[in-house]
Write a protein that holds these residues in place. Sequence first.
Motif, PDB file in Angstrom:
ATOM      1  N   ASP A  75       0.810  -1.225   0.000  1.00 44.00           N
ATOM      2  CA  ASP A  75       0.000   0.000   0.000  1.00 44.00           C
ATOM      3  C   ASP A  75       0.845   1.279   0.000  1.00 44.00           C
ATOM      4  OD1 ASP A  75      -2.238   1.584  -0.014  1.00 44.00           O
ATOM      5  OD2 ASP A  75      -2.643   1.396   2.117  1.00 44.00           O
TER       6      ASP A  75
ATOM      7  N   LYS B 167       1.354   8.311  -3.153  1.00 45.62           N
ATOM      8  CA  LYS B 167       0.890   9.246  -2.116  1.00 45.62           C
ATOM      9  C   LYS B 167       2.028   9.472  -1.133  1.00 45.62           C
ATOM     10  CE  LYS B 167      -4.127   8.552  -2.129  1.00 45.62           C
ATOM     11  NZ  LYS B 167      -5.304   8.028  -1.403  1.00 45.62           N
TER      12      LYS B 167
ATOM     13  N   LYS C  44      -3.287  -2.829  -6.881  1.00 48.74           N
ATOM     14  CA  LYS C  44      -3.224  -1.405  -6.555  1.00 48.74           C
ATOM     15  C   LYS C  44      -2.650  -0.606  -7.718  1.00 48.74           C
ATOM     16  CE  LYS C  44      -1.777   2.227  -3.564  1.00 48.74           C
ATOM     17  NZ  LYS C  44      -1.555   2.736  -2.244  1.00 48.74           N
TER      18      LYS C  44
ATOM     19  N   GLU D 259      -6.958  10.006  -7.712  1.00 44.86           N
ATOM     20  CA  GLU D 259      -8.168   9.631  -6.976  1.00 44.86           C
ATOM     21  C   GLU D 259      -9.391  10.472  -7.321  1.00 44.86           C
ATOM     22  OE1 GLU D 259      -7.347   8.399  -2.881  1.00 44.86           O
ATOM     23  OE2 GLU D 259      -9.367   8.977  -2.341  1.00 44.86           O
TER      24      GLU D 259
ATOM     25  N   ARG E 180      -9.714   5.153  -8.181  1.00 41.92           N
ATOM     26  CA  ARG E 180      -8.806   4.946  -7.046  1.00 41.92           C
ATOM     27  C   ARG E 180      -9.561   4.882  -5.724  1.00 41.92           C
ATOM     28  NH1 ARG E 180      -2.659   7.170  -6.159  1.00 41.92           N
ATOM     29  NH2 ARG E 180      -2.348   6.183  -4.149  1.00 41.92           N
TER      30      ARG E 180
ATOM     31  N   LEU F 221      -9.814   1.845  -3.487  1.00 39.94           N
ATOM     32  CA  LEU F 221      -8.838   1.511  -2.441  1.00 39.94           C
ATOM     33  C   LEU F 221      -9.298   1.976  -1.064  1.00 39.94           C
ATOM     34  CD1 LEU F 221      -5.642   2.462  -4.482  1.00 39.94           C
ATOM     35  CD2 LEU F 221      -6.451   0.153  -3.963  1.00 39.94           C
TER      36      LEU F 221
HETATM   37  N1  GLY Z   1      -4.036   3.884   0.477  1.00 33.50           N
HETATM   38  C1  GLY Z   1      -4.981   4.187  -0.508  1.00 33.50           C
HETATM   39  C2  GLY Z   1      -4.394   4.815  -1.718  1.00 33.50           C
HETATM   40  O1  GLY Z   1      -3.194   4.778  -1.921  1.00 33.50           O
HETATM   41  O2  GLY Z   1      -5.113   5.388  -2.495  1.00 33.50           O
END
Ligand code: GLY
Length: 385
Positions: free
Chosen positions: A157, A163, A245, A255, A259, A262
Amino acid sequence: MAFQPEALSLCGKCRSSIRTERCGRTGKEKNTMDRQKIVICRNLEQELAEVLRRGGYDRIFILTDEQTHRCCLPVLSVMEELKDVPEMSIGAGDVHKNLQTLSAVWTWLSEGGASRHSVLLNLGGGMVTDLGGFAAATFKRGIDCINLPTTLLAMVDAAVGGKTGINFNGLKNEIGSFAPAACVLLETGFLRTLNAHNFFSGYAEMLKHGLISTPQHLDELLAFDTGHIDYDALKPIVAKSVQVKENIVEQDPHEHGLRKALNLGHTVGHAFESLALAEGRPVLHGYAVAWGLVAELYLSYIKAGFPREILRLVTDFVRANYGLFAFDCTKYDLLYNFMTHDKKNVGGIINFTLLKDVGELSLNQTADCNTIFEALDFYRECMGG
Ligand code: GLY
């Protein structure tokens, strides 16, 4: 912006087999949308040496925390390329993921003569890859970093997906950026030193990846013998999990839509995490996510028709491996309040990622207070609370 419930399925790519080589940097200026090169290591030293050689960096810096300095750095120190390379070790734990530590890393890079052509190696769990990634993304407007995640949670993750950030003003990940590492090297050998709690914390995110991808991947996760971990058998499952992922991030790096898949389990999970913290009994993030998955799969069942049998299987798995986070109904209002403050909400409306089935997403869903309380009742009844 109004809530637009959407139904999405993962595309064929997300169901495809593992690709271990991704297109990396080519020496051109980094674009924030660049894909990350992800390597499932067979030989960490060789693969890291190759990545460094290809990067043509003028200086190398290594960021560790006090644990990875002790347990993991010795694996790298034998490398010719890393002899006499400056290392900075920061305090372990989320409490150190702050502006003060970030400032110390910037100072260290600056005083150590880092240039735009230097690289930062982040050797550690999510705290190191988040903070180190953000330090690299902002130093001289951005230098390369290479993530060497050492925990399961970071491998599947935190270290992948771009991120980065720090906690600020009492809020988790309040300051940060989307800044993919130039490369992520996954050495699952590091997992052998992980304690059971940290193993299960990462495994919860893998379970989530199973739920949002394919029944086959979910089945192998539920069938994995977590009582006697076979690390050789774990490696391809970790690789598959990372692939889930990455395929999502590749399609929606910032996102805006997909996304959000997740975030499954995280709306209730974050509320559990906040309640636990407020009551002075903090829990690991992945545990809160596992418990959150139970409540959110129940919401998926009543709001989106998620199959009851899979809800039962996942609930049994979570109860057997994660135990119970206990609370009574006097805490429901507080949990609901935490959910209304979730940073994924829009206009104060609680945002859930739900599932119609395994791999069948139902994004941007909401639920009223009574329905959420019903999901909390279900969680307590099924988990034995
Ligand atoms: N942990 C969720 C993401 O990376 O979007």
